[in-house]
Write an enzyme that holds these catalytic residues in place. Structure first.
Site: not given
Length: 285
Positions: A175, A222, A253
């Site tokens: 991330c 995502d 995600h």
């Protein structure tokens, strides 16, 4: 779970959305405050499930370390095999929650695979990662980007100084850390391998500076992050960068985070991790 709920949680964890606003919107989606409170534990991470490699693993040497950063003292978690020999270096770059129990466990996983694994704490300029995740996310947004980049470049310098390091370097980020892994590939000409899990892509104009091999992992659901894939891949091809790109259909995600029950995807996470270790083995041994 309703995809709208997962999208709302992603918005809460990545954008300036207060917890009160998040819970209010969650209650509207679920139909009531009671239902929202029942759903909440399924969304938030549970560090009771963070340990896959125990801290007393007999094959590993583990320690909290400190070293010079850019105008600050960096804190980090260092894990490496007890067995003798020189090994490749892997920086493990955390999400926007800071250096938490999950990332410490991922660092042990990397060491267990045979590498000198260092997880820098990006929030070191603020004294380190707080226990409150909302506070950690707020502090991430207050980091000086250039200082943060230099802190991670100096983390490589520290790791290279270790007697157990063979001088080859890689990184894996998730991330927020995935985006930083892409930036390290651009700014460190000596980097050998960069792996980004669902990280924001760099500007296409900067891709020409990449000298390392790059491996990219994305969750098929995502949508926000995935919008940047085509331009990044086009730039990688145009600049003849060695890369691998994988999109895991049906994955969210943060699909690799096994402490996040609604977003963790065991099959995708296992395959992505196998690919990551194969990628490192080819370039850091």
């Amino acid at each position: 779970m309703d995809q709208r709920i997962i999208n709302l949680f992603d918005e809460y964890t990545h954008k300036p959305l207060t917890r009160q606003d998040f819970l209010s919107r969650l209650a509207k989606l679920t139909g009531s405050v009671t239902a929202a409170m029942a759903v909440l534990p399924l969304l938030e991470v549970n560090y009771a499930h963070a340990t896959t490699i125990p801290e007393d693993d007999p094959d590993l040497l583990l320690e909290d370390v400190s070293y010079p950063g850019e105008g600050t003292t960096m804190k980090g978690y260092l894990a490496q095999p007890k067995a003798s020999g020189k090994r490749g270096i892997v920086l493990v770059i955390h999400e926007n929650r800071g250096l938490n129990p999950h990332i410490r466990d991922v660092t042990r996983r990397v060491a267990k695979a045979g590498y000198v694994a260092l997880a820098p704490d990006a929030l070191s300029p603020f004294g380190g990662t707080p226990s409150n995740e909302d506070e950690a996310r707020t502090l991430i947004g207050k980091l000086n980007k250039e200082q943060n980049l230099q802190n991670f470049l100096k983390s490589f310098a520290y790791a290279k100084s270790l007697q157990t390091a063979n001088g080859k370097t890689g990184c894996v980020g998730f991330c927020w850390g995935g985006a930083l892994a892409n930036q390290l590939a651009i700014h460190d000409a000596t980097l050998d391998a960069a792996v980004a899990f669902y990280g924001r892509q760099p500007e296409a104009a900067d891709v020409a500076n990449i000298k390392s091999a790059v491996q990219l992992h994305y969750g098929g659901l995502d949508e926000g992050v995935n919008k940047g894939i085509p331009a990044y891949e086009e730039a990688l091809k145009a600049n003849h960068i060695t890369y691998e790109l994988y999109v895991y259909e049906g994955a969210q995600h943060a699909f690799n985070n096994d402490t996040a029950p609604t977003r963790y995807n065991e099959a995708a996470a296992k395959l992505a991790w196998e690919r990551t270790l194969t990628f490192f083995k080819a370039r850091l041994s």
